[in-house]
Design an enzyme around this catalytic site. Structure first.
Site, mmCIF file in Angstrom:
data_model
loop_
_atom_site.group_PDB
_atom_site.id
_atom_site.type_symbol
_atom_site.label_atom_id
_atom_site.label_comp_id
_atom_site.label_asym_id
_atom_site.label_seq_id
_atom_site.Cartn_x
_atom_site.Cartn_y
_atom_site.Cartn_z
ATOM 1 N N TYR A 76 3.384 -12.352 -1.521
ATOM 2 C CA TYR A 76 2.140 -12.659 -1.764
ATOM 3 C C TYR A 76 1.626 -13.040 -3.264
ATOM 4 C CZ TYR A 76 0.662 -8.143 -3.868
ATOM 5 O OH TYR A 76 0.719 -7.064 -4.473
ATOM 6 N N TYR B 136 -0.345 -14.962 1.566
ATOM 7 C CA TYR B 136 0.634 -14.241 2.166
ATOM 8 C C TYR B 136 1.810 -14.994 2.716
ATOM 9 C CZ TYR B 136 -2.253 -10.295 1.236
ATOM 10 O OH TYR B 136 -3.113 -9.202 0.608
ATOM 11 N N TRP B 137 3.241 -14.532 2.531
ATOM 12 C CA TRP B 137 4.234 -15.161 3.427
ATOM 13 C C TRP B 137 5.147 -13.735 3.700
ATOM 14 C CZ3 TRP B 137 2.179 -17.217 -1.221
ATOM 15 C CH2 TRP B 137 2.061 -18.484 -1.174
ATOM 16 N N GLY C 272 -7.340 2.927 -3.590
ATOM 17 C CA GLY C 272 -7.236 3.918 -2.119
ATOM 18 C C GLY C 272 -5.677 4.471 -2.173
ATOM 19 N N ASP C 273 -4.647 3.711 -2.675
ATOM 20 C CA ASP C 273 -3.437 3.956 -2.542
ATOM 21 C C ASP C 273 -3.086 5.209 -3.624
ATOM 22 O OD1 ASP C 273 -3.193 1.851 -0.822
ATOM 23 O OD2 ASP C 273 -2.473 0.495 -2.510
ATOM 24 N N ARG D 51 -6.815 -4.041 7.924
ATOM 25 C CA ARG D 51 -6.604 -5.350 7.556
ATOM 26 C C ARG D 51 -6.679 -6.139 8.753
ATOM 27 N NH1 ARG D 51 -7.331 -2.862 3.741
ATOM 28 N NH2 ARG D 51 -6.323 -2.834 1.873
ATOM 29 N N ASP E 229 0.823 -1.264 -0.084
ATOM 30 C CA ASP E 229 0.047 -0.060 -0.083
ATOM 31 C C ASP E 229 0.996 1.319 0.108
ATOM 32 O OD1 ASP E 229 0.678 -0.478 2.675
ATOM 33 O OD2 ASP E 229 -1.222 0.479 3.341
HETATM 34 P P1 ADP Z 1 -9.770 1.478 -0.924
HETATM 35 O O1 ADP Z 1 -9.404 0.928 -2.368
HETATM 36 O O2 ADP Z 1 -8.882 1.782 -0.165
HETATM 37 O O3 ADP Z 1 -10.858 0.333 -0.270
HETATM 38 P P2 ADP Z 1 -12.025 3.028 -1.863
HETATM 39 O O4 ADP Z 1 -12.487 1.650 -2.373
HETATM 40 O O5 ADP Z 1 -12.898 3.868 -0.956
HETATM 41 O O6 ADP Z 1 -10.540 2.626 -1.200
HETATM 42 O O7 ADP Z 1 -11.774 3.782 -3.391
HETATM 43 C C1 ADP Z 1 -11.009 4.708 -3.216
HETATM 44 C C2 ADP Z 1 -11.140 5.823 -4.182
HETATM 45 O O8 ADP Z 1 -11.065 5.147 -5.425
HETATM 46 C C3 ADP Z 1 -12.677 6.412 -4.058
HETATM 47 O O9 ADP Z 1 -12.870 7.515 -3.242
HETATM 48 C C4 ADP Z 1 -12.966 6.747 -5.473
HETATM 49 O O10 ADP Z 1 -12.276 7.857 -6.063
HETATM 50 C C5 ADP Z 1 -12.213 5.570 -6.415
HETATM 51 N N1 ADP Z 1 -13.096 4.424 -6.617
HETATM 52 C C6 ADP Z 1 -13.183 3.200 -6.028
HETATM 53 N N2 ADP Z 1 -14.243 2.827 -6.947
HETATM 54 C C7 ADP Z 1 -14.775 3.159 -7.656
HETATM 55 C C8 ADP Z 1 -15.776 2.997 -8.652
HETATM 56 N N3 ADP Z 1 -16.218 1.800 -8.878
HETATM 57 N N4 ADP Z 1 -15.913 3.988 -9.530
HETATM 58 C C9 ADP Z 1 -15.463 5.241 -9.530
HETATM 59 N N5 ADP Z 1 -14.343 5.433 -8.675
HETATM 60 C C10 ADP Z 1 -13.835 4.622 -7.640
#
Ligand code: ADP
Length: 300
Positions: free
Chosen positions: A88, A101-102, A257-258, A167, A30
């Site tokens: 992983y 994972y290892w 998210g990253d 996690r 991440d």
């Molecule tokens: P993580 O991957 O850390 O769980 P999220 O699922 O909340 O984080 O997604 C992070 C960001 O990625 C969201 O705020 C959005 O901007 C973008 N994103 C994630 N899924 C979608 C999607 N299905 N459509 C459009 N943007 C998305």
């Protein structure tokens, strides 16, 4: 020159290729993914360093070479004898991905064992970025040591940015996880949680509850991601909302998210106002999820 230090564990990734039984080696994790995207988004006026630990074996050499090729600074990565890097494996079964994972012999677990090294790595940096995964892999004493080094860094004017990245299977218990995440939020200026995870483990009824909890912990800025849903932002008491552009085809949400975190920080460092930084972050994450794998080359 401004310096950003991302702190955590980079792992070897074994991903299936189109040839049955054959796997391709990659590197991901991440905080490293965020460093990788930051390096691509930021110009040469910014240095992106990774703070971690690896072994002294050939695969550790390969990981360092990968980071250096990407332009990420490796001067704060310790090389520890007798240990190696975590690994992983992604497996595909009927189109569903599963992960094994290892990481038992992973040197990164010792990344915070030496307070002098931590202080030296953070010295003069503008931003320190870490996650709940960074905390999860550390022994208890080292976790406290890292948070103390970050508190000192913040007191000296640095900005501490934290993605809780919950996690549970990396932690002894959900209680230890939520307590540690809350303590980490107390030393952070900016918290970048994802609502779905927070709802599961903290019982937040909605993104507003996630926002309120991290503001109460002491963060100045909180950006609550929520998959395709509206992103909730609070900075110095002002609340705003941004809706991500809907992705036409979602191929692989790894590193959504990253990459969001990197897009956000890069735009802030470039002087964009917070709402624009969130729009930029969502646009990047929206592209990342439309291609396979964590790391998508982005030439803008
Ligand atoms: P993580 O991957 O850390 O769980 P999220 O699922 O909340 O984080 O997604 C992070 C960001 O990625 C969201 O705020 C959005 O901007 C973008 N994103 C994630 N899924 C979608 C999607 N299905 N459509 C459009 N943007 C998305």
């Amino acid at each position: 020159m401004t310096r950003i230090v991302c702190i955590g564990e980079c792992m070897v990734e074994l991903a299936p290729t189109n040839t049955e039984g054959s796997y391709q080696i990659g590197f991901a994790g991440d905080t490293m993914n965020t460093a990788w995207y930051l390096r691509q988004l930021l110009g040469s006026a910014h240095q992106v360093d990774y703070l971690s630990a690896v072994g002294q074996d050939a695969i550790s050499d390969q990981m360092l070479a990968f980071l250096q090729d990407a332009g990420i600074g490796t001067g704060s990565i310790q090389r520890l004898p007798g240990l190696t890097v975590g690994l992983y494996m992604i497996q595909l079964q009927d189109g569903e991905r599963s992960f094994s994972y290892w990481r038992g012999q992973s040197a990164a677990r010792l990344l915070a064992s030496d307070p002098a090294r931590l202080a030296a790595a953070l010295d003069g940096a503008e931003i320190a970025f870490f996650s709940g995964i960074t905390l999860a892999i550390l022994p208890d004493d080292d976790r406290a040591r890292l948070l103390s080094a970050l508190a000192t860094f913040r007191a000296a004017g640095g900005t501490v940015v934290f993605d809780p990245n919950l996690r549970p299977r990396l932690w002894d218990s959900p209680q230890t996880m939520t307590a540690s995440i809350s303590t980490a939020a107390e030393v952070s200026d900016t918290v970048l949680p994802s609502h779905e995870d927070e709802a599961t483990w903290f019982g937040d009824a909605d993104p507003d509850a996630t926002l309120a909890r991290y503001l109460k912990a002491g963060a100045r800025t909180v950006v609550v991601k929520n998959g395709p849903g509206e992103i909730l932002i609070s900075q110095d008491g002002t609340i705003s909302r941004v809706r991500p552009v809907a992705a036409t085809t979602v191929v692989d949400t790894t590193a959504a998210g990253d990459s969001f975190n990197a897009g956000f920080l890069a735009s802030r460092l470039s002087g964009e106002p917070i709402d624009q930084a969130v729009i930029d972050a969502a646009a990047l994450a929206g592209r990342v999820i439309q291609s396979r794998g964590a790391l998508m080359p982005c030439t803008e």
